[in-house]
Design a protein around this motif. Structure first.
Motif, PDB file in Angstrom:
ATOM      1  N   VAL A 276       0.836  -1.197   0.000  1.00 17.23           N
ATOM      2  CA  VAL A 276       0.000   0.000   0.000  1.00 17.23           C
ATOM      3  C   VAL A 276       0.872   1.248   0.000  1.00 17.23           C
ATOM      4  CG1 VAL A 276      -1.801   1.292   1.209  1.00 17.23           C
ATOM      5  CG2 VAL A 276      -1.808  -1.215   1.276  1.00 17.23           C
ATOM      6  N   THR A 277       0.627   2.151  -0.953  1.00 19.48           N
ATOM      7  CA  THR A 277       1.338   3.426  -1.017  1.00 19.48           C
ATOM      8  C   THR A 277       0.406   4.547  -0.586  1.00 19.48           C
ATOM      9  OG1 THR A 277       2.767   2.691  -2.825  1.00 19.48           O
ATOM     10  CG2 THR A 277       2.533   5.068  -2.524  1.00 19.48           C
ATOM     11  N   LEU A 278       0.892   5.359   0.343  1.00 22.12           N
ATOM     12  CA  LEU A 278       0.147   6.522   0.798  1.00 22.12           C
ATOM     13  C   LEU A 278       0.431   7.700  -0.129  1.00 22.12           C
ATOM     14  CD1 LEU A 278      -1.481   8.217   2.863  1.00 22.12           C
ATOM     15  CD2 LEU A 278       0.669   8.499   4.147  1.00 22.12           C
ATOM     16  N   ILE A 279      -0.624   8.241  -0.736  1.00 16.45           N
ATOM     17  CA  ILE A 279      -0.512   9.478  -1.504  1.00 16.45           C
ATOM     18  C   ILE A 279      -0.974  10.618  -0.603  1.00 16.45           C
ATOM     19  CG2 ILE A 279      -1.312  10.789  -3.504  1.00 16.45           C
ATOM     20  CD1 ILE A 279      -1.808   8.171  -4.958  1.00 16.45           C
TER      21      ILE A 279
ATOM     22  N   THR B  75      -3.156  -2.151 -10.057  1.00 15.07           N
ATOM     23  CA  THR B  75      -3.262  -0.977  -9.201  1.00 15.07           C
ATOM     24  C   THR B  75      -4.712  -0.599  -8.932  1.00 15.07           C
ATOM     25  OG1 THR B  75      -1.171  -0.131 -10.077  1.00 15.07           O
ATOM     26  CG2 THR B  75      -2.618   1.470  -8.987  1.00 15.07           C
ATOM     27  N   LEU B  76      -5.029  -0.390  -7.656  1.00 15.38           N
ATOM     28  CA  LEU B  76      -6.347   0.097  -7.246  1.00 15.38           C
ATOM     29  C   LEU B  76      -6.159   1.349  -6.396  1.00 15.38           C
ATOM     30  CD1 LEU B  76      -8.132  -3.231  -6.218  1.00 15.38           C
ATOM     31  CD2 LEU B  76      -8.670  -1.821  -8.209  1.00 15.38           C
ATOM     32  N   SER B  77      -6.599   2.482  -6.927  1.00 10.64           N
ATOM     33  CA  SER B  77      -6.526   3.744  -6.197  1.00 10.64           C
ATOM     34  C   SER B  77      -7.909   4.008  -5.614  1.00 10.64           C
ATOM     35  CB  SER B  77      -6.103   4.882  -7.141  1.00 10.64           C
ATOM     36  OG  SER B  77      -6.213   6.143  -6.516  1.00 10.64           O
TER      37      SER B  77
ATOM     38  N   TYR C  35     -10.091   5.123   4.156  1.00 14.09           N
ATOM     39  CA  TYR C  35      -8.950   4.416   3.560  1.00 14.09           C
ATOM     40  C   TYR C  35      -8.663   3.073   4.223  1.00 14.09           C
ATOM     41  CZ  TYR C  35      -6.145   6.471   7.394  1.00 14.09           C
ATOM     42  OH  TYR C  35      -5.646   6.843   8.608  1.00 14.09           O
ATOM     43  N   GLN C  36      -9.033   2.922   5.485  1.00 11.95           N
ATOM     44  CA  GLN C  36      -8.765   1.631   6.139  1.00 11.95           C
ATOM     45  C   GLN C  36      -9.630   0.523   5.528  1.00 11.95           C
ATOM     46  OE1 GLN C  36      -8.121   1.975  10.597  1.00 11.95           O
ATOM     47  NE2 GLN C  36      -8.978   4.005  10.162  1.00 11.95           N
ATOM     48  N   VAL C  37     -10.885   0.840   5.259  1.00 13.27           N
ATOM     49  CA  VAL C  37     -11.772  -0.142   4.614  1.00 13.27           C
ATOM     50  C   VAL C  37     -11.266  -0.441   3.201  1.00 13.27           C
ATOM     51  CG1 VAL C  37     -14.121  -0.554   3.770  1.00 13.27           C
ATOM     52  CG2 VAL C  37     -13.761   0.545   5.987  1.00 13.27           C
ATOM     53  N   ALA C  38     -10.808   0.608   2.499  1.00 15.89           N
ATOM     54  CA  ALA C  38     -10.283   0.416   1.142  1.00 15.89           C
ATOM     55  C   ALA C  38      -9.084  -0.525   1.145  1.00 15.89           C
ATOM     56  CB  ALA C  38      -9.908   1.768   0.534  1.00 15.89           C
ATOM     57  N   ILE C  39      -8.205  -0.376   2.121  1.00 10.92           N
ATOM     58  CA  ILE C  39      -7.037  -1.264   2.221  1.00 10.92           C
ATOM     59  C   ILE C  39      -7.487  -2.696   2.459  1.00 10.92           C
ATOM     60  CG2 ILE C  39      -5.051  -1.841   3.683  1.00 10.92           C
ATOM     61  CD1 ILE C  39      -4.688   1.244   4.049  1.00 10.92           C
ATOM     62  N   GLU C  40      -8.467  -2.867   3.317  1.00 13.60           N
ATOM     63  CA  GLU C  40      -8.979  -4.219   3.587  1.00 13.60           C
ATOM     64  C   GLU C  40      -9.550  -4.863   2.334  1.00 13.60           C
ATOM     65  OE1 GLU C  40     -10.225  -3.091   8.189  1.00 13.60           O
ATOM     66  OE2 GLU C  40     -11.787  -3.647   6.746  1.00 13.60           O
ATOM     67  N   GLU C  41      -9.993  -4.043   1.371  1.00 17.93           N
ATOM     68  CA  GLU C  41     -10.571  -4.564   0.135  1.00 17.93           C
ATOM     69  C   GLU C  41      -9.582  -4.544  -1.043  1.00 17.93           C
ATOM     70  OE1 GLU C  41     -13.221  -6.211  -0.172  1.00 17.93           O
ATOM     71  OE2 GLU C  41     -14.009  -5.839   1.846  1.00 17.93           O
TER      72      GLU C  41
ATOM     73  N   ALA D 183      -6.926  -1.963  -1.805  1.00 15.36           N
ATOM     74  CA  ALA D 183      -6.318  -0.731  -2.320  1.00 15.36           C
ATOM     75  C   ALA D 183      -4.796  -0.846  -2.347  1.00 15.36           C
ATOM     76  CB  ALA D 183      -6.726   0.465  -1.460  1.00 15.36           C
ATOM     77  N   THR D 184      -4.191  -0.361  -3.423  1.00 14.35           N
ATOM     78  CA  THR D 184      -2.734  -0.257  -3.476  1.00 14.35           C
ATOM     79  C   THR D 184      -2.282   1.191  -3.332  1.00 14.35           C
ATOM     80  OG1 THR D 184      -2.761  -0.173  -5.907  1.00 14.35           O
ATOM     81  CG2 THR D 184      -2.473  -2.333  -4.889  1.00 14.35           C
ATOM     82  N   PHE D 185      -3.162   2.145  -3.663  1.00 16.25           N
ATOM     83  CA  PHE D 185      -2.949   3.560  -3.380  1.00 16.25           C
ATOM     84  C   PHE D 185      -4.109   4.066  -2.538  1.00 16.25           C
ATOM     85  CE2 PHE D 185      -0.479   3.770  -7.503  1.00 16.25           C
ATOM     86  CZ  PHE D 185       0.731   4.182  -6.941  1.00 16.25           C
ATOM     87  N   VAL D 186      -3.806   4.767  -1.449  1.00 18.29           N
ATOM     88  CA  VAL D 186      -4.849   5.486  -0.716  1.00 18.29           C
ATOM     89  C   VAL D 186      -4.503   6.972  -0.769  1.00 18.29           C
ATOM     90  CG1 VAL D 186      -5.602   3.607   0.769  1.00 18.29           C
ATOM     91  CG2 VAL D 186      -3.685   5.040   1.499  1.00 18.29           C
ATOM     92  N   ARG D 187      -5.524   7.813  -0.944  1.00 22.62           N
ATOM     93  CA  ARG D 187      -5.324   9.247  -1.166  1.00 22.62           C
ATOM     94  C   ARG D 187      -5.806  10.006   0.065  1.00 22.62           C
ATOM     95  NH1 ARG D 187      -8.503   7.107  -5.202  1.00 22.62           N
ATOM     96  NH2 ARG D 187     -10.217   8.487  -4.605  1.00 22.62           N
TER      97      ARG D 187
END
Length: 231
Positions: A27-30, A196-198, A205-211, A213-217
């Protein structure tokens, strides 16, 4: 404040990865720095942040003129075709491609510099009238249509989920985007292998990571509230 916020966000990312059985490196933090001054960006840089997201081409131009250190700049906002010419050599990824005219202009402008643009297809998973992006049903056909461009590399998908007080309510959209990427990959379109999933912003963003996400904004969660009267 920025350091404390970054520590808090990092801990949340780590825990979300743990819950999902994922490695933190996936996971990359933008850090979304739109409307924020260069001083804020430099403060985040001092704590190790090297990836920043902007919504407007003009802000990317201005900030990259002032900040010459090597950073990863992402164009995450709606992009007009007539502004694409300013992006080659400035950004490492464009997150918001949703029409053929824009894709063709990216192809044209990056070809001039003998560069390949990494792009994401923006999908409006919640079918919101106020948001840009293709409908989920249109995404596969669109990927097929632009997949032969020599100076575009389709890396994955992006979505902006609805604003909500309950992050769990957006899980369905994040899960749907991951499933859509898997579906498109299963078509084995020549030249297309998306990884890649942004998806996911300050509120979810925590829910997105659980599903997946490779980029969270994350913007407000790092830099605080924005004053749009100054933008």
């Amino acid at each position: 404040m920025i350091r404390e916020n970054l520590d808090f966000v990092e801990e949340n990312i780590r825990k979300a990865c743990e819950r999902a059985g994922r490695d933190r490196s996936e996971v990359t933090l933008i850090a979304v720095s739109k409307t924020k001054p260069v001083s804020d960006i430099r403060e985040a840089m001092a704590y190790g942040i090297k990836t920043f997201g902007e919504n407007k081409v003009q802000e990317i131009r201005d900030k990259t003129e002032e900040i010459t250190e090597p950073l990863n700049w992402h164009m995450i906002g709606h992009l007009q075709a007539n502004k694409v010419k300013y992006l080659p050599g400035k950004v490492c990824m464009i997150h918001s491609v949703d029409n053929v005219k824009l894709a063709d202009e990216i192809e044209k402008q990056f070809a001039k510099h003998d560069l390949v643009a990494d792009i994401l297809i923006e999908v409006n998973m919640a079918h919101e009238d106020t948001k840009f992006g293709l409908s989920p049903d249109e995404a596969l056909g669109f990927v097929r249509e632009i997949s032969d461009r020599e100076h575009i590399r389709i890396r994955g998908l992006m979505t902006i989920a609805p604003y909500t007080e309950d992050p769990e309510s957006n899980r369905v959209y994040f899960k749907g985007l991951r499933e859509l990427m898997n579906k498109i990959n299963a078509e084995n379109i020549p030249g297309v292998k998306m990884d890649t999933l942004s998806m996911g912003m300050t509120g979810d963003y925590q829910v997105a990571i659980e599903e997946g996400a490779t980029f969270v904004r994350v913007g407000t969660g790092i830099f605080g509230e924005r004053d749009y009267t100054k933008s």
